[in-house]
Design a protein around this motif. Sequence first.
Motif, PDB file in Angstrom:
ATOM      1  N   GLY A 262       0.869  -1.187  -0.077  1.00 16.36           N
ATOM      2  CA  GLY A 262      -0.019  -0.057  -0.066  1.00 16.36           C
ATOM      3  C   GLY A 262       0.929   1.113   0.116  1.00 16.36           C
ATOM      4  O   GLY A 262       0.412   2.316  -0.565  1.00 16.36           O
ATOM      5  N   ASP A 263       2.136   1.124   0.584  1.00 16.80           N
ATOM      6  CA  ASP A 263       2.883   2.308   0.601  1.00 16.80           C
ATOM      7  C   ASP A 263       3.640   2.721  -0.748  1.00 16.80           C
ATOM      8  O   ASP A 263       4.336   3.595  -0.818  1.00 16.80           O
ATOM      9  CB  ASP A 263       3.795   2.257   1.636  1.00 16.80           C
ATOM     10  N   SER A 264       3.216   1.948  -1.611  1.00 25.77           N
ATOM     11  CA  SER A 264       3.819   2.034  -2.878  1.00 25.77           C
ATOM     12  C   SER A 264       2.977   2.859  -3.964  1.00 25.77           C
ATOM     13  O   SER A 264       3.311   3.188  -5.068  1.00 25.77           O
ATOM     14  CB  SER A 264       4.322   0.422  -3.751  1.00 25.77           C
ATOM     15  N   ILE A 265       1.773   3.000  -3.537  1.00 27.82           N
ATOM     16  CA  ILE A 265       0.561   3.631  -4.379  1.00 27.82           C
ATOM     17  C   ILE A 265      -0.171   4.624  -3.422  1.00 27.82           C
ATOM     18  O   ILE A 265       0.187   4.993  -2.321  1.00 27.82           O
ATOM     19  CB  ILE A 265      -0.260   2.772  -5.009  1.00 27.82           C
ATOM     20  N   GLN A 266      -1.098   5.518  -4.311  1.00 25.56           N
ATOM     21  CA  GLN A 266      -1.817   6.714  -3.450  1.00 25.56           C
ATOM     22  C   GLN A 266      -3.256   5.835  -3.085  1.00 25.56           C
ATOM     23  O   GLN A 266      -4.026   5.305  -4.049  1.00 25.56           O
ATOM     24  CB  GLN A 266      -2.300   7.577  -4.438  1.00 25.56           C
ATOM     25  N   LEU A 267      -3.431   5.444  -1.873  1.00 27.22           N
ATOM     26  CA  LEU A 267      -4.497   5.071  -1.404  1.00 27.22           C
ATOM     27  C   LEU A 267      -5.619   6.002  -1.114  1.00 27.22           C
ATOM     28  O   LEU A 267      -5.487   7.230  -0.884  1.00 27.22           O
ATOM     29  CB  LEU A 267      -4.373   4.345   0.021  1.00 27.22           C
ATOM     30  N   ASP A 268      -6.916   5.555  -1.523  1.00 31.31           N
ATOM     31  CA  ASP A 268      -8.217   6.350  -1.490  1.00 31.31           C
ATOM     32  C   ASP A 268      -8.560   6.291   0.229  1.00 31.31           C
ATOM     33  O   ASP A 268      -9.097   5.250   0.466  1.00 31.31           O
ATOM     34  CB  ASP A 268      -9.217   5.747  -2.245  1.00 31.31           C
ATOM     35  N   SER A 269      -8.679   7.276   0.647  1.00 30.45           N
ATOM     36  CA  SER A 269      -9.205   7.529   1.982  1.00 30.45           C
ATOM     37  C   SER A 269     -10.367   7.201   2.446  1.00 30.45           C
ATOM     38  O   SER A 269     -10.794   6.926   3.555  1.00 30.45           O
ATOM     39  CB  SER A 269      -8.881   8.843   2.700  1.00 30.45           C
ATOM     40  N   SER A 270     -11.399   7.272   1.450  1.00 33.73           N
ATOM     41  CA  SER A 270     -12.750   7.013   1.698  1.00 33.73           C
ATOM     42  C   SER A 270     -12.795   5.430   1.351  1.00 33.73           C
ATOM     43  O   SER A 270     -14.107   5.164   1.856  1.00 33.73           O
ATOM     44  CB  SER A 270     -13.427   7.605   0.285  1.00 33.73           C
ATOM     45  N   ARG A 271     -11.939   4.716   1.317  1.00 32.88           N
ATOM     46  CA  ARG A 271     -12.222   3.218   1.212  1.00 32.88           C
ATOM     47  C   ARG A 271     -11.756   2.449   2.543  1.00 32.88           C
ATOM     48  O   ARG A 271     -10.928   3.257   3.112  1.00 32.88           O
ATOM     49  CB  ARG A 271     -11.190   2.576  -0.018  1.00 32.88           C
ATOM     50  N   ASP A 272     -12.151   1.398   2.850  1.00 31.92           N
ATOM     51  CA  ASP A 272     -11.759   0.695   4.070  1.00 31.92           C
ATOM     52  C   ASP A 272     -10.475  -0.081   3.670  1.00 31.92           C
ATOM     53  O   ASP A 272     -10.549  -1.442   3.240  1.00 31.92           O
ATOM     54  CB  ASP A 272     -12.810  -0.353   4.676  1.00 31.92           C
ATOM     55  N   ASN A 273      -9.368   0.638   3.786  1.00 33.76           N
ATOM     56  CA  ASN A 273      -8.068   0.017   3.439  1.00 33.76           C
ATOM     57  C   ASN A 273      -7.396  -1.109   4.347  1.00 33.76           C
ATOM     58  O   ASN A 273      -6.597  -1.843   4.014  1.00 33.76           O
ATOM     59  CB  ASN A 273      -7.078   1.143   3.240  1.00 33.76           C
ATOM     60  N   ASP A 274      -8.012  -1.088   5.638  1.00 32.72           N
ATOM     61  CA  ASP A 274      -7.666  -1.952   6.390  1.00 32.72           C
ATOM     62  C   ASP A 274      -8.172  -3.446   6.051  1.00 32.72           C
ATOM     63  O   ASP A 274      -7.499  -4.469   6.366  1.00 32.72           O
ATOM     64  CB  ASP A 274      -8.444  -1.826   7.909  1.00 32.72           C
ATOM     65  N   LYS A 275      -9.303  -3.662   4.989  1.00 35.05           N
ATOM     66  CA  LYS A 275      -9.527  -4.721   4.609  1.00 35.05           C
ATOM     67  C   LYS A 275      -8.779  -5.264   3.500  1.00 35.05           C
ATOM     68  O   LYS A 275      -8.949  -6.412   2.625  1.00 35.05           O
ATOM     69  CB  LYS A 275     -11.248  -4.477   3.908  1.00 35.05           C
ATOM     70  N   ILE A 276      -7.670  -4.636   2.918  1.00 38.98           N
ATOM     71  CA  ILE A 276      -6.816  -5.065   1.838  1.00 38.98           C
ATOM     72  C   ILE A 276      -5.598  -5.815   2.373  1.00 38.98           C
ATOM     73  O   ILE A 276      -4.761  -5.236   3.277  1.00 38.98           O
ATOM     74  CB  ILE A 276      -6.566  -3.818   0.996  1.00 38.98           C
ATOM     75  N   HIS A 277      -5.296  -7.043   1.824  1.00 39.21           N
ATOM     76  CA  HIS A 277      -4.081  -7.626   2.247  1.00 39.21           C
ATOM     77  C   HIS A 277      -2.987  -7.657   1.068  1.00 39.21           C
ATOM     78  O   HIS A 277      -3.384  -8.127   0.012  1.00 39.21           O
ATOM     79  CB  HIS A 277      -4.394  -9.257   2.783  1.00 39.21           C
ATOM     80  N   TYR A 278      -1.982  -7.371   1.514  1.00 41.52           N
ATOM     81  CA  TYR A 278      -1.001  -7.266   0.349  1.00 41.52           C
ATOM     82  C   TYR A 278      -0.100  -8.544   0.646  1.00 41.52           C
ATOM     83  O   TYR A 278       0.253  -8.894   1.428  1.00 41.52           O
ATOM     84  CB  TYR A 278      -0.202  -6.035   0.422  1.00 41.52           C
ATOM     85  N   GLY A 279       0.190  -9.062  -0.726  1.00 37.47           N
ATOM     86  CA  GLY A 279       1.072 -10.033  -0.969  1.00 37.47           C
ATOM     87  C   GLY A 279       2.497  -9.547  -1.197  1.00 37.47           C
ATOM     88  O   GLY A 279       2.705  -8.596  -2.041  1.00 37.47           O
ATOM     89  N   GLN A 280       3.339 -10.472  -1.208  1.00 40.54           N
ATOM     90  CA  GLN A 280       4.951  -9.981  -1.558  1.00 40.54           C
ATOM     91  C   GLN A 280       5.388 -11.479  -2.108  1.00 40.54           C
ATOM     92  O   GLN A 280       6.542 -11.995  -1.479  1.00 40.54           O
ATOM     93  CB  GLN A 280       5.624  -9.449  -0.562  1.00 40.54           C
ATOM     94  N   THR A 281       4.920 -12.000  -3.371  1.00 40.53           N
ATOM     95  CA  THR A 281       5.587 -13.209  -3.650  1.00 40.53           C
ATOM     96  C   THR A 281       6.882 -13.281  -4.263  1.00 40.53           C
ATOM     97  O   THR A 281       7.053 -12.220  -5.148  1.00 40.53           O
ATOM     98  CB  THR A 281       4.387 -13.835  -4.677  1.00 40.53           C
TER      99      THR A 281
END
Length: 357
Positions: A262-281
């Motif tokens: 998430g710190d690589s992009i611009q997140l939308d503050s109106s979204r529930d970003n806590d529900k997004i899970h990031y992988g690093q394969t």
Amino acid sequence: MKAAVISGVENPLSKIKEIPIPEINNDQILIKSHSFAVNPTDWKHVDYKIGQKGDVLGSDVSGVVEKVGSNVKHLKKGDYVGSFVSGNISKTNGAYAEYVASSPNSTAKYEHLSSDADGKPGPIKTFDGAASVTLGLVTVGISFSYYLNLPKNKKDGDFILIWGGSTATGILAIQLAKLIYGLNVIATASPKNHEFLKSLGADYVLDYNDSQVSQEIKEVAKDKLKFALDTIAQPETFQKVYDATSDTKGDIYLDSLLLLKGDSIQLDSSRDNDKIHYGQTLAYLVVDEEKQMGATIKRPHDLLDHYLPWWNDVLPKYLKDVKHGNLKILKDGLKSVDEGFKLSKQGVSNEKIVFSL
């Protein structure tokens, strides 16, 4: 034995050298090599000075099992295999050699492999075809079994997005998402590859150069896009992947192949970003406990608990139905390495560069 190693100079990048056949430990196999594939990670190890002069090049090899360590359960001498190895960093072992020590964790077994490759896409029945897919299969295995947390039971209605569907990994991800999980598959690619990706199982293929592609993906998936794998993995592509999931409610799983979060992009503050899970394969982590990639990347403590059952028990059921992409076959044996690196740097789409002994 002969091996292609880092020359230590800019031209040529590789040279052929005589080195001892590698010794295996109880958890490894020794492969008598037949064919090899070129991956960007190989020449990047040279260009970025991760590998050093004399290190054996190469990550993807196919051949026949010559020797088996005492702890190895799924493989035996004489098996036809394709294998991904942690190459480009060792003076004793790498894929571009007449014999290769490898891990069962990254070795796929085939009923039979022949030498009759013609370069056309199709089922994995040749040494060239087998050499072309293993890094991609390992990558998809980590992503699907661990980071994307794909459902073990098929669930109608859910969508997965494969960004960069015509890459070597994307071609495999499309097929396995459909074959194993029955997901609705959206892929992005240039228009010339759309029909090919549909033939592999993609339900929808969209042009990634279209400025409205994220909106088009949302219109197709409605609010059901729960999973996405970005095989291109640039901040601008990962941004579009994130934007395409804005209508989805609940947990969302996003993975990329270059450790983006998430710190690589611009997140939308109106979204529930806590529900997004990031992988690093990172494929190396199924054979190495850690990998130096600028920073030290460590294997998650439970990764193999998810990956190994997928690799050993799930994938083999479907491997006979998986197709490799187009192959560009080089004809000069281990001397093909520099030509392969040059072509890879120029960029390839829906094509894998391979060569044989």
